[in-house]
Structures are given as structure tokens and as C-alpha cells.
Design a protein around this motif. Structure first.
Motif, PDB file in Angstrom:
ATOM      1  N   PRO A   1     102.223-102.446 107.532  1.00  0.00           N
ATOM      2  CA  PRO A   1     103.259-103.068 108.359  1.00  0.00           C
ATOM      3  C   PRO A   1     104.551-103.336 107.587  1.00  0.00           C
ATOM      4  O   PRO A   1     105.614-103.462 108.182  1.00  0.00           O
ATOM      5  CB  PRO A   1     102.616-104.384 108.806  1.00  0.00           C
TER       6      PRO A   1
ATOM      7  N   ARG B   1     107.688-101.452 108.435  1.00  0.00           N
ATOM      8  CA  ARG B   1     108.487-101.697 109.638  1.00  0.00           C
ATOM      9  C   ARG B   1     109.030-103.111 109.684  1.00  0.00           C
ATOM     10  O   ARG B   1     109.936-103.398 110.446  1.00  0.00           O
ATOM     11  CB  ARG B   1     107.630-101.448 110.882  1.00  0.00           C
ATOM     12  N   ILE B   2     108.450-104.003 108.924  1.00  0.00           N
ATOM     13  CA  ILE B   2     108.830-105.399 109.062  1.00  0.00           C
ATOM     14  C   ILE B   2     109.194-105.962 107.713  1.00  0.00           C
ATOM     15  O   ILE B   2     108.886-105.397 106.682  1.00  0.00           O
ATOM     16  CB  ILE B   2     107.668-106.224 109.636  1.00  0.00           C
TER      17      ILE B   2
ATOM     18  N   LEU C   1     108.898-112.284 106.263  1.00  0.00           N
ATOM     19  CA  LEU C   1     108.106-113.315 106.899  1.00  0.00           C
ATOM     20  C   LEU C   1     106.980-112.736 107.741  1.00  0.00           C
ATOM     21  O   LEU C   1     105.874-113.251 107.757  1.00  0.00           O
ATOM     22  CB  LEU C   1     109.020-114.142 107.776  1.00  0.00           C
ATOM     23  N   TYR C   2     107.295-111.639 108.415  1.00  0.00           N
ATOM     24  CA  TYR C   2     106.261-111.018 109.226  1.00  0.00           C
ATOM     25  C   TYR C   2     105.115-110.549 108.339  1.00  0.00           C
ATOM     26  O   TYR C   2     103.960-110.564 108.729  1.00  0.00           O
ATOM     27  CB  TYR C   2     106.829-109.828 109.976  1.00  0.00           C
TER      28      TYR C   2
ATOM     29  N   VAL D   1     102.308-112.805 107.778  1.00  0.00           N
ATOM     30  CA  VAL D   1     101.291-112.814 108.827  1.00  0.00           C
ATOM     31  C   VAL D   1     100.331-111.634 108.662  1.00  0.00           C
ATOM     32  O   VAL D   1      99.120-111.778 108.795  1.00  0.00           O
ATOM     33  CB  VAL D   1     101.952-112.786 110.210  1.00  0.00           C
ATOM     34  N   ALA D   2     100.890-110.470 108.337  1.00  0.00           N
ATOM     35  CA  ALA D   2     100.035-109.297 108.158  1.00  0.00           C
ATOM     36  C   ALA D   2      99.029-109.541 107.036  1.00  0.00           C
ATOM     37  O   ALA D   2      97.850-109.184 107.156  1.00  0.00           O
ATOM     38  CB  ALA D   2     100.884-108.072 107.860  1.00  0.00           C
TER      39      ALA D   2
ATOM     40  N   LEU E   1      98.036-112.476 105.934  1.00  0.00           N
ATOM     41  CA  LEU E   1      97.083-113.508 106.373  1.00  0.00           C
ATOM     42  C   LEU E   1      95.985-112.863 107.216  1.00  0.00           C
ATOM     43  O   LEU E   1      94.825-113.271 107.158  1.00  0.00           O
ATOM     44  CB  LEU E   1      97.796-114.555 107.219  1.00  0.00           C
ATOM     45  N   ALA E   2      96.370-111.867 108.003  1.00  0.00           N
ATOM     46  CA  ALA E   2      95.379-111.147 108.795  1.00  0.00           C
ATOM     47  C   ALA E   2      94.316-110.563 107.877  1.00  0.00           C
ATOM     48  O   ALA E   2      93.121-110.645 108.162  1.00  0.00           O
ATOM     49  CB  ALA E   2      96.048-110.048 109.614  1.00  0.00           C
TER      50      ALA E   2
ATOM     51  N   PHE F   1      91.987-113.444 106.789  1.00  0.00           N
ATOM     52  CA  PHE F   1      91.022-113.915 107.783  1.00  0.00           C
ATOM     53  C   PHE F   1      89.992-112.844 108.115  1.00  0.00           C
ATOM     54  O   PHE F   1      88.823-113.139 108.339  1.00  0.00           O
ATOM     55  CB  PHE F   1      91.748-114.383 109.044  1.00  0.00           C
TER      56      PHE F   1
ATOM     57  N   PHE G   1     111.689-119.858 108.499  1.00  0.00           N
ATOM     58  CA  PHE G   1     110.339-119.698 109.008  1.00  0.00           C
ATOM     59  C   PHE G   1     109.540-120.851 108.441  1.00  0.00           C
ATOM     60  O   PHE G   1     109.148-120.839 107.289  1.00  0.00           O
ATOM     61  CB  PHE G   1     109.804-118.354 108.532  1.00  0.00           C
TER      62      PHE G   1
ATOM     63  N   LEU H   1     100.886-118.719 114.018  1.00  0.00           N
ATOM     64  CA  LEU H   1     101.674-117.626 113.443  1.00  0.00           C
ATOM     65  C   LEU H   1     101.542-116.323 114.233  1.00  0.00           C
ATOM     66  O   LEU H   1     102.545-115.729 114.602  1.00  0.00           O
ATOM     67  CB  LEU H   1     101.296-117.406 111.975  1.00  0.00           C
TER      68      LEU H   1
ATOM     69  N   ILE I   1     104.410-114.027 116.352  1.00  0.00           N
ATOM     70  CA  ILE I   1     104.651-112.597 116.189  1.00  0.00           C
ATOM     71  C   ILE I   1     104.577-111.920 117.547  1.00  0.00           C
ATOM     72  O   ILE I   1     105.392-111.076 117.901  1.00  0.00           O
ATOM     73  CB  ILE I   1     103.582-111.977 115.253  1.00  0.00           C
TER      74      ILE I   1
ATOM     75  N   LEU J   1     110.035-114.161 117.368  1.00  0.00           N
ATOM     76  CA  LEU J   1     110.336-115.383 116.622  1.00  0.00           C
ATOM     77  C   LEU J   1     111.364-116.277 117.284  1.00  0.00           C
ATOM     78  O   LEU J   1     111.460-117.441 116.991  1.00  0.00           O
ATOM     79  CB  LEU J   1     110.862-114.997 115.233  1.00  0.00           C
TER      80      LEU J   1
ATOM     81  N   TYR K   1      95.086-112.549 114.823  1.00  0.00           N
ATOM     82  CA  TYR K   1      95.829-111.884 113.749  1.00  0.00           C
ATOM     83  C   TYR K   1      95.849-110.382 113.911  1.00  0.00           C
ATOM     84  O   TYR K   1      96.871-109.734 113.712  1.00  0.00           O
ATOM     85  CB  TYR K   1      95.240-112.266 112.388  1.00  0.00           C
ATOM     86  N   VAL K   2      94.716-109.839 114.249  1.00  0.00           N
ATOM     87  CA  VAL K   2      94.656-108.387 114.390  1.00  0.00           C
ATOM     88  C   VAL K   2      95.476-107.948 115.605  1.00  0.00           C
ATOM     89  O   VAL K   2      96.184-106.935 115.564  1.00  0.00           O
ATOM     90  CB  VAL K   2      93.191-107.920 114.471  1.00  0.00           C
TER      91      VAL K   2
ATOM     92  N   LEU L   1      98.963-108.010 114.496  1.00  0.00           N
ATOM     93  CA  LEU L   1      99.220-106.871 113.606  1.00  0.00           C
ATOM     94  C   LEU L   1      99.460-105.610 114.426  1.00  0.00           C
ATOM     95  O   LEU L   1     100.377-104.825 114.140  1.00  0.00           O
ATOM     96  CB  LEU L   1      97.992-106.678 112.710  1.00  0.00           C
TER      97      LEU L   1
ATOM     98  N   LEU M   1     102.839-105.795 115.888  1.00  0.00           N
ATOM     99  CA  LEU M   1     103.850-105.559 114.856  1.00  0.00           C
ATOM    100  C   LEU M   1     104.109-104.077 114.656  1.00  0.00           C
ATOM    101  O   LEU M   1     105.240-103.646 114.455  1.00  0.00           O
ATOM    102  CB  LEU M   1     103.381-106.127 113.520  1.00  0.00           C
ATOM    103  N   LEU M   2     103.024-103.305 114.678  1.00  0.00           N
ATOM    104  CA  LEU M   2     103.176-101.882 114.406  1.00  0.00           C
ATOM    105  C   LEU M   2     103.883-101.176 115.556  1.00  0.00           C
ATOM    106  O   LEU M   2     104.631-100.234 115.350  1.00  0.00           O
ATOM    107  CB  LEU M   2     101.809-101.246 114.148  1.00  0.00           C
ATOM    108  N   VAL M   3     103.649-101.652 116.775  1.00  0.00           N
ATOM    109  CA  VAL M   3     104.217-100.978 117.935  1.00  0.00           C
ATOM    110  C   VAL M   3     105.598-101.529 118.266  1.00  0.00           C
ATOM    111  O   VAL M   3     106.539-100.802 118.559  1.00  0.00           O
ATOM    112  CB  VAL M   3     103.291-101.139 119.161  1.00  0.00           C
TER     113      VAL M   3
ATOM    114  N   PRO N   1     107.916-104.334 116.568  1.00  0.00           N
ATOM    115  CA  PRO N   1     108.060-105.328 115.495  1.00  0.00           C
ATOM    116  C   PRO N   1     108.786-106.595 115.943  1.00  0.00           C
ATOM    117  O   PRO N   1     108.600-107.646 115.349  1.00  0.00           O
ATOM    118  CB  PRO N   1     108.885-104.596 114.444  1.00  0.00           C
ATOM    119  N   GLN N   2     109.613-106.526 116.965  1.00  0.00           N
ATOM    120  CA  GLN N   2     110.349-107.730 117.345  1.00  0.00           C
ATOM    121  C   GLN N   2     109.555-108.614 118.303  1.00  0.00           C
ATOM    122  O   GLN N   2     110.043-109.634 118.761  1.00  0.00           O
ATOM    123  CB  GLN N   2     111.704-107.372 117.942  1.00  0.00           C
TER     124      GLN N   2
ATOM    125  N   GLU O   1     120.196-103.265 112.559  1.00  0.00           N
ATOM    126  CA  GLU O   1     120.636-103.453 111.193  1.00  0.00           C
ATOM    127  C   GLU O   1     121.979-102.784 110.950  1.00  0.00           C
ATOM    128  O   GLU O   1     122.152-101.598 111.191  1.00  0.00           O
ATOM    129  CB  GLU O   1     119.591-102.892 110.244  1.00  0.00           C
TER     130      GLU O   1
END
Lengths: 354, 301, 281
Positions: free
Chosen positions: A124, A127-128, A131-132, A135-136, A138-139, A142, B38, B232, B236, B240, B278-279, B282, B285-287, B289-290, B299
Motif C-alpha cells: 500500500p 499508493r498512500i 499516515l495511511y 494503518v496498513a 497495524l493491519a 493484528f 493525524f 483507524l 480510512i 480522513l 483492518y483488512v 487495506l 486503500l488499494l482500490v 486511497p482517499q 498532487e
């Protein structure tokens, strides 16, 4: 001997690029190594070795792992404990399921498994940002906690979930006394520190630092962000994984998944911040500090007649860690290592500060 | 219909705890919007607020304890702004994030030092016995905990209050201006430090409400601080910077993890509630990200 | 990299430079054709075409917001134009990322310095050599073979650039601690370390005093002469532009306004109108 560079001229780039440039530094490191390899074994008692020095050395290795990622490449990880766990359980299963495989090979392969898992959770990061990524990672933490607790294959179906390391036999050298364990950890710490230092002063280290300082500028000089970030995750997790193997096999002997919980991840983060982000030396200083502080808090107030409960000691520890983190981030983000540098600089100029 | 009852019950329970996740996530979003920080310490603030309230109410009437806790949370906000954020202004986001981890540990340690570290019962006078709904539709009805309903209700009203605050008051407009552009806001005379203080205080009060809701459910104890870790992935998921995102994210995580436990859990050993959020995050995030509701980050070079 | 032929000041170089360089200017190195770039509804560039020839110093000028930096970002692979194409050495270039442009031989500096603040001057410039290094992971980790020999070789190369740009006294200083003018010079050094075929400079003299500007002019001219590096630069200071460039592109509101020698551009009525009509700094 006075700490001076007068009269020491570096006449080649090779000399200028040496890890220890000044003669005094070379002597210094030689003395430290002599004390570590010979002095301490002569003087230290079993408690010192077992309770302080062995954990200190292993945690230093783990802190180097995290520092490569956070301090050099600028990618945060709150899941270092998970990568250590992957290393530990991978080594356990390798030793268990491939009978007769050399233990050292199991260790290294376990590091590689941890590296692969690190890369997976580092994906990840492409792409990020910052801060993100927390989380990744932390995943990862866990997920690893859960997997080693709930998937019985990893623990070879032991009913208690606790597993025991095999006999530490390195090509006939059986490591079982605390002193031998200390030497083993010291050897790993020295080798990993040297390799890490070499990496950070080479191309790969520079590309990590470039990504850390300004990823856009890194791209225009031809650094592929993907290669740089994932290689940092791989190397960092390899080192953390190796530290995990040592922690489980050498320090604990038998362990449960709890040994590598998020608590461990945070402790390592503190070691890196307090010791110094972007410094190999800092990883050792940070590990030393975090290892010694609880012992200090447990024993010193008692010596001067103040009785603190265990809970109170742990709360105090929390408060001190928290305060130090904030203070170091405000005043000296390069941590104890930088303070050491400043001290040396002062010594070099002493007694004429200008 | 008979099988649907328990599923609905699980879903409802999940949504209820989702509201509580959303409540913690809300504090994160407020601070991130206004200061770009954050704030990892949100969970510690929940614990600290709940501990303060429960211990103060032991020797003060509850309303007084409540007000005093608000004052304490404002003091915490002030201290954080003064001692941590101001010296670090302009630093990289990562540094600020790590500083809030420092604040987390300090607050956890400090709170338990002065208030104690046992499990304290927070009694808000809500009946503990469950309600049974729709007993004529499903055999045995659907079991709902009044505490959950109460928590959901205060969370809902808090969100409503915050929306009104953001959209209809002068301070709210200033907050939104700051969220859009720090420098521009400063140049039209909005004092950044005051805004930060207000936002952190608001987040402190949100933490107090979250602490009350969680505390009455689980008891006030150290594990409240860990609830924040569940918030958290919610962030995500929702993005945010989005308050509706925090709410929807909370509900999705709350319901999702309970349903996943019910359907997938037994297949792979159970306990997947522990990492499911979390998963899920995740994967998002991959698909995307915002997040689901976040603004796309463009950017500029 | 002899420094004997270094002229005393940019002014002095003017008298002799144009005819000498004119002979060295070769075929088209890079051509942008009908480039249009939009951000949402905002048109940053519309239908811009020009070329850069091997060995020349090409200036891109225009009022603020004319699309100059966007143009560099397109050439450099940061932005991908919706229309038009880019020819690099006569070949149409596929959509590429900045690191691929770097590999192709394009280096650049930024308007707001983009150095690696946590690293020393030396390390910053050494990063410019990353593409030239081949040592494997193990060679680097063990500091053996190419891991060691490349470090020494590239260090020697970088030291020549350090000498050339007269920054040897700040070799080991972290760049974050350097004054603005020196940071600009280190950034140029890093770009030069890449041995680029095309060097893009985004306002290399912005915010400098006269003396620093003269130094920078001298370095740009020297780079062009000594290494034959093609330079494309954005600059606001007209006297600098007129002095050192071979050809000038003028952009205004994202459109091409004029293209020619400094002399031609200076006398172009459209340019005069744009510059007199628009107040700019």
C-alpha cells in the motif's frame, strides 16, 4: 588521549568514506568491541547477561530493522512486532518440518519469509503516504496476532498455543549457557549493524533517504519509488524477522503470540525515535535506553526508600516514554545519536569552542 | 423468517457498535480537518475523559462531574496545543503523528496514575436488562441492549449538533476555512492557534461522549484506549476529512465485522473481528486511497 | 573539465559566445507538438509546439501563470498532456514517469528548491549518480566488488562537479543548513551529476542578488560549453535571457506567443504588447 583530528589528513576518497574516519574513532570502536567480546564475558554475571544484555542486543537488531524503514526511508511501521513474529514462527516451522536442516539456514530463510510478508504489507505504501501506512502496518500486526493464535498449523497444534524452540545447535556448536547465547546475539548484532551501515552509505541507502526527504525530487533523478520503498520494507522486515527468531529461540526459549504484540511494535518505535532516526548507532542507544529504563524504575525508587507498585511503575514508564518522544521530536529528531555527535564535536574543538 | 431473526440481531448489534466507532473516528476527523494532524491520541483522550468522569462522579453530583470533565478536557487540549503542536508547527505530518503517539502514552500513563487503573462501572441510569423487539415477527424477538440504543442516540445527536455548529456558526465557518487552506485563513485574520484550541477541545468533548458510551458498555478501563485502534480503519474507509464518512465508515465496520464473524469466522478459526476492519480498510486503500468520502488528493508539482 | 576557458563574467562571454555556439547547435533533440494540458476545467497549455536543438540554450519566458512550469512538467513526465505528443530524438515518446525521463537523459531543477534536506551536499550530488551505478544488493551490503569500487569512482566524478561549481567548502554540510543561493547551486550540481543530455532549469536565478546571478549565468554557460549540455530554462530576468539564450519561446495564457532569437522576440509586437499590457515582477 585528546579527541583531535589535527594531523590526520584523508588523502583518498576511500579514507574519506570509511565508517570511522578519525583515528580516535577507530580506537574507540576497537575498545568497545574488545569490551563487548572479552570484557563483559569475564565480568558479567548470569542475571546481567540474561535479563539485560541479551534482550538489549536482540532489540538493537530489531531497532536497526525499523530504523532502516522509518529513519532512512521515511515509511512508518507500527507492525514491527508482526514481522518479528513471522520470523520466529517461520524459523520454528522450518526447524520442525525440515528435519536436519542447518539452524543458521533456517534463521536466514525465516528472515526471507519475514521480508516477503513485509513487502506484502508494504505494497500500500506505493499508493498512500505516511499516515495511511500506519494503518496498513497495524493491519499486519493484528493479522499476525490473530493468525499465530488461531491457525493451529503455525504452532504445530500444541494445545496451549505456546511453542518451544529446538536445541540451538550451529554446526556442532551447541548454544545453551547464557554466555554462549550472549556471544551468539553479539555476533548477529555486529554483522547486522555492519551490513546495515554499508547499505545506508551505498546507492540503495541514498535512494531510501531521497524518497524520505522528497519523493518527487527522487523521481526526477531516476529513482523508482516502488523499488526504493519495497526494498526498504524487504530489508527492514528481514532484519526484524531475524531479530524475532533470536528473541524467540535465544531469549525466550518458548513463547506465545503475545510476545510479539503491538506493545513490542511501539517499544521499537520508541527506541528508534529516542535513539535517533536515521542512525545505526542510535538504534543501539535507543534499545539500551528502553531496556534499562524499566529496570531502573523498578530498582532505584526502592533503593531510596520509595515503594512503587508494579502498576505505578508501568504507568510511570508510559509517561516517561510519552514525554521523551515529544521532547525528542521537538528538540532533537535525530535522538541520542545526534546528542552523542554534538558531544564529540564539542570535544573536538575543546577547549576552544570557536 | 426464523433464521433471519438472529442475523438481524447481529446486524443491529454491529451497527450499534459501529456508531461508537464512528464517535471515536469523529474526533480524529475534526482534528485532521482543522490542523492536518493525524491524532493518534484520540483513544487516549477517550480513556482519560471517561476515567475523569467516573472518578469525579464518585464524590460530586453527576452534572457537576460532567462539567468539570469538560473543563479538564479543554485543559488537555490547551496543553497539547501549547506544548506539543505549537513547537512542531510546520513539521512533516509523520513527525506530528509520532508526537501524538507520545501524547497517547503520556495520557494513558498520567490518567491511570491520578485516577487509578481498575475497572470502574459508569452507571448512567440506563436499564441493563435487554429489550426484545418484534416478538410477533420472530420467535423470541430481537434482543437489543438499551445501552447500545442510548449510545447510538447520543452519538446521533452529537453528530447533528456538530453539523449545525460547522455550518451555521461563525466559529464553524472559520473552522471550515482553516480546513480548506491554512495560509489563506490566516491571511484573512483567522487566528490559527485559537482555532486549534477550539478543535482540540471539541475533540476532547467528543472523546468524553465516546468514553461515556463505551464506558457504560464495557466499564471504564484501559482497553478503552484500544478502541481508538478500531477507529483507524473506520477513518480510512470513510476518508480522513469527511464527517459523514466517519459515520458511514463506522457503521460499515461495525456491521461488517459482526457479520464476517458470523459467516466467515467459523470457517477459518474465529476471532476475525480482531482484524477484519483492518483488512477491509487495506482493501479499500488499494482500490480507493482517499476512502469512500474523502477528497481526491491532486498532487501539484 | 578544464576551467581555463572560463570567462570572467557573463557579460564578457556575450561578445564571443553566440557565433561559437551557433556552430555547435545540432539537430532537434526534443520537440513538443500541439501540446494541450488541462486541470479539470482550467487550460494550462493549449496547442503549444516548439523544439529544442542539441547544444543550444533555450529560454522559456512569459508572465506569471503563462504555463512555463507546466511545460517543463510535461517534458519531464510529471504531467501527461491530454493532446499532442513529444518527440525525443525524433521518436514519439510514450507516456512516461519522471524516473523514466531521467533514464532517457533529462535532468531538472525546481523553482522551489527540491533538495534532500536531511542529506549532505555530497550525498545529494551522489544521488545524481544513482543511475550510473550497477552494484548488486550483496555487493552493497558487504561493501565489496562494485559496491566499493563504484562508490570511489562516482565520488571522484562528483568531486569534479563540486570543484566546477565551487562548492567544495560545503561538501559535508547538510543542505538544509545552506543559504538559498548555495542550495540552488547544489541542486544544479545534482542535475549535472546525472550527465543529462537535456537540462531543464526552472528559474535558476530567482531570488538571487546580482552577484549570485552572474555566478549562475557563468555556470549555465560553462555547462553548455564544456559538456555540450542542451539547456532549457525558465527565467524572469530579461537581461539574463537576452544575454545567454540562443532562442526564446514566449508563452502567454498557455499559448505560444512567439518563438525566435532573442533579437526577434524582443522586437515582436505581440510580445511587446503582452509584456507592456501585463504587469509582472
Amino acid at each position: 588521549m585528546i579527541y583531535r583530528e589535527t594531523g590526520q589528513f584523508r588523502t583518498s576518497y576511500a579514507e574519506d568514506q570509511a565508517i570511522f574516519r578519525l583515528r580516535q574513532d577507530k580506537i574507540g570502536i576497537a575498545v568497545i568491541l574488545a569490551i563487548a567480546w572479552v570484557g563483559i564475558p569475564l565480568l558479567a554475571d548470569e542475571y546481567l547477561l540474561r535479563a539485560i544484555l541479551i534482550p538489549f542486543l536482540i532489540l538493537s537488531v530489531a531497532a536497526i530493522g525499523l530504523n532502516l524503514l522509518l529513519g532512512y526511508c521515511g515509511q512508518i511501521s507500527l507492525g514491527t512486532g508482526a514481522f518479528m513474529a513471522v520470523g520466529a514462527y517461520a524459523a520454528y516451522n522450518l526447524a520442525l518440518r525440515v528435519p536436519g536442516s542447518p539452524l543458521l539456514l533456517d534463521f536466514l530463510l525465516a528472515g526471507l519469509v519475514a521480508a516477503a510478508v513485509g513487502v506484502l504489507f508494504g505494497l500500500p505504501s506505493l499508493r498512500i503516504k505516511g499516515l495511511y501506512l500506519a494503518v496498513a502496518t497495524l493491519a499486519a500486526q493484528f493479522f499476525a496476532d490473530w493468525a499465530f493464535l488461531r491457525v493451529p498449523w503455525f504452532t504445530n497444534y500444541t494445545p496451549s498455543g505456546s511453542v518451544t524452540a529446538p536445541r540451538l545447535d550451529f554446526f556442532g556448536w551447541v548454544v545453551d549457557t547464557p554466555l554462549e547465547k550472549y556471544w551468539l546475539c553479539l555476533a548477529f548484532a555486529c554483522v547486522i549493524a555492519l551490513l546495515a551501515k554499508n547499505l545506508v552509505r551505498s546507492r540503495i541507502g541514498r535512494s531510501w533517504m531521497a524518497i524520505r526527504d522528497m519523493d518527487i525530487a527522487a523521481e526526477i533523478i531516476g529513482i523508482r519509488p516502488m523499488t526504493a520503498k519495497l526494498s526498504a520494507f524487504a530489508v527492514s522486515s528481514f532484519v526484524a524477522g531475524l531479530a524475532g527468531v533470536l528473541w524467540a529461540f535465544v531469549h525466550l526459549g518458548s513463547w506465545e503470540p503475545l510476545a510479539f504484540s503491538i506493545d513490542m511494535s511501539f517499544r521499537l518505535l520508541f527506541m528508534v525515535i529516542i535513539g535517533g532516526m536515521g542512525s545505526i548507532l542510535g538504534s543501539f542507544l535507543g534499545a539500551a535506553f528502553i531496556t534499562v529504563l524499566p529496570i531502573f524504575l523498578n530498582q532505584v525508587p526502592a533503593m531510596i526508600g520509595i515503594q512503587l507498585s508494579t502498576a505505578m511503575v508501568s504507568h510511570l514508564e508510559f509517561m516517561i516514554f510519552g514525554t521523551l518522544i515529544v521532547l525528542f521530536l521537538i528538540w532533537e529528531p535525530h535522538g541520542l545519536a545526534r546528542l552523542w555527535q554534538i558531544g564529540k564535536e564539542k570535544m573536538r574543538l575543546w577547549p576552544f569552542p570557536y | 423468517m426464523a433464521e433471519l431473526g438472529p442475523v438481524l440481531e447481529v446486524l443491529l448489534g454491529g451497527l450499534m457498535s459501529g456508531v461508537l466507532y464512528a464517535l471515536v473516528a469523529l474526533g480524529f476527523v475534526l482534528i485532521f480537518k482543522a490542523s492536518g494532524v493525524f491524532n493518534f491520541a484520540q483513544g487516549a483522550m477517550v480513556l482519560f475523559a471517561a476515567l475523569s468522569l467516573v472518578r469525579l462522579s464518585e464524590w460530586l453530583p453527576f452534572p457537576l462531574a460532567f462539567l468539570l470533565t469538560i473543563v479538564i478536557m479543554i485543559a488537555v487540549a490547551w496543553a497539547v496545543e501549547r506544548l506539543v503542536l505549537r513547537p512542531l508547527v510546520g513539521q512533516h505530518g509523520l513527525i506530528l503523528f509520532m508526537a501524538t503517539i507520545g501524547v497517547t502514552f503520556f495520557l494513558d500513563g498520567f490518567g491511570q496514575t491520578i485516577w487509578g487503573s481498575n475497572v470502574y462501572q459508569l452507571d448512567l441510569g440506563i436499564p441493563a436488562s435487554p429489550w426484545f423487539l418484534l416478538e410477533n415477527v420472530f420467535p423470541g424477538g430481537i434482543l437489543v441492549s438499551p445501552i447500545d440504543v442510548f449510545a447510538a442516540a447520543i452519538a446521533g445527536s452529537l453528530v447533528l449538533a456538530l453539523s449545525i455548529f460547522f455550518h451555521s456558526t461563525k466559529i464553524g465557518r472559520a473552522l471550515r476555512a482553516v480546513a480548506d487552506d491554512h495560509q489563506a485563513a490566516q491571511s484573512v485574520g483567522i487566528p490559527l492557534n485559537q482555532i486549534w484550541l477550539i478543535v482540540w477541545s471539541t475533540a476532547g468533548i467528543v472523546a468524553l461522549v465516546a468514553g461515556m458510551a463505551w464506558g457504560s458498555k464495557l466499564g471504564v478501563q484501559f482497553s478503552l484506549s484500544l478502541v481508538a485502534l478500531k477507529a483507524l480503519p473506520v477513518l480510512i474507509l470513510g476518508g480522513l476529512t469527511s464527517i459523514p464518512g466517519a459515520i458511514v465508515g463506522g457503521l460499515v465496520v461495525g456491521a461488517g465485522e459482526k457479520l464476517a464473524e458470523l459467516y466467515i469466522g467459523p470457517l477459518i478459526g474465529g476471532g476475525i473481528e480482531y482484524w477484519f476492519a483492518y483488512v477491509l480498510a487495506l482493501a479499500v486503500l488499494l482500490v480507493r486511497p482517499q476512502g469512500l468520502f474523502g477528497e481526491k488528493i491532486i498532487e501539484r508539482v | 573539465m578544464a576551467l581555463a576557458a572560463v570567462p570572467e563574467s557573463p557579460r564578457e562571454s556575450l561578445t564571443s559566445a553566440p557565433p561559437r555556439r551557433a556552430r555547435r547547435i545540432g539537430e532537434v533533440l526534443l520537440a513538443v507538438e500541439n501540446i494541450s494540458l488541462r486541470f479539470g476545467g482550467v487550460r494550462a497549455l493549449s496547442n503549444v509546439s516548439f523544439d529544442i536543438r542539441k547544444g543550444e540554450i533555450r529560454a522559456i519566458i512569459g508572465p506569471n501563470g503563462a504555463g512555463k512550469s507546466s511545460m517543463l512538467n510535461v517534458i519531464n513526465g510529471f504531467y501527461h498532456p491530454q493532446e499532442g505528443r513529444i518527440l525525443w530524438k525524433g521518436q514519439a515518446r510514450a507516456r512516461m514517469r519522471p524516473h523514466e525521463a531521467a533514464k532517457g537523459g533529462i535532468a531538472r531543477t525546481f523553482q522551489n528548491i527540491a533538495l534532500f534536506k536531511g542529506m549532505s551536499t555530497l550525498d545529494n550530488i551522489m544521488t545524481g549518480r544513482i543511475l550510473k551505478m550497477r552494484a548488486s544488493f550483496l555487493e552493497q551490503a558487504l561493501w565489496i566488488g562494485r559496491g566499493r569500487s563504484e562508490e570511489l569512482r562516482e565520488r571522484a566524478f562528483v568531486e569534479r562537479i563540486i570543484d566546477f561549481l565551487e562548492i567544495s567548502h560545503i561538501r559535508h554540510t547538510p543542505v538544509g543548513k545552506l543559504p538559498y543561493g548555495l542550495q540552488k547551486r547544489v541542486e544544479l550540481a545534482r542535475a549535472l551529476a546525472m550527465e543529462p543530455e537535456l537540462l531543464l532549469l526552472d528559474e535558476p536565478m530567482a531570488g538571487m542578488n546580482l552577484e549570485e546571478k552572474e555566478d549562475m549565468c557563468r555556470f549555465v554557460l560553462d555547462v553548455n560549453e564544456e559538456f555540450g549540455t542542451t539547456v532549457a530554462l525558465i527565467e524572469h530576468d530579461m537581461s539574463v535571457v537576452m544575454d545567454i539564450s540562443d532562442r526564446v519561446v514566449v508563452l502567454d495564457y498557455g499559448k505560444l506567443l512567439a518563438d525566435g532569437t532573442p533579437e526577434e522576440v524582443r522586437n515582436d509586437p505581440a510580445v511587446i504588447e503582452a509584456y507592456l499590457g501585463v504587469s509582472h515582477g
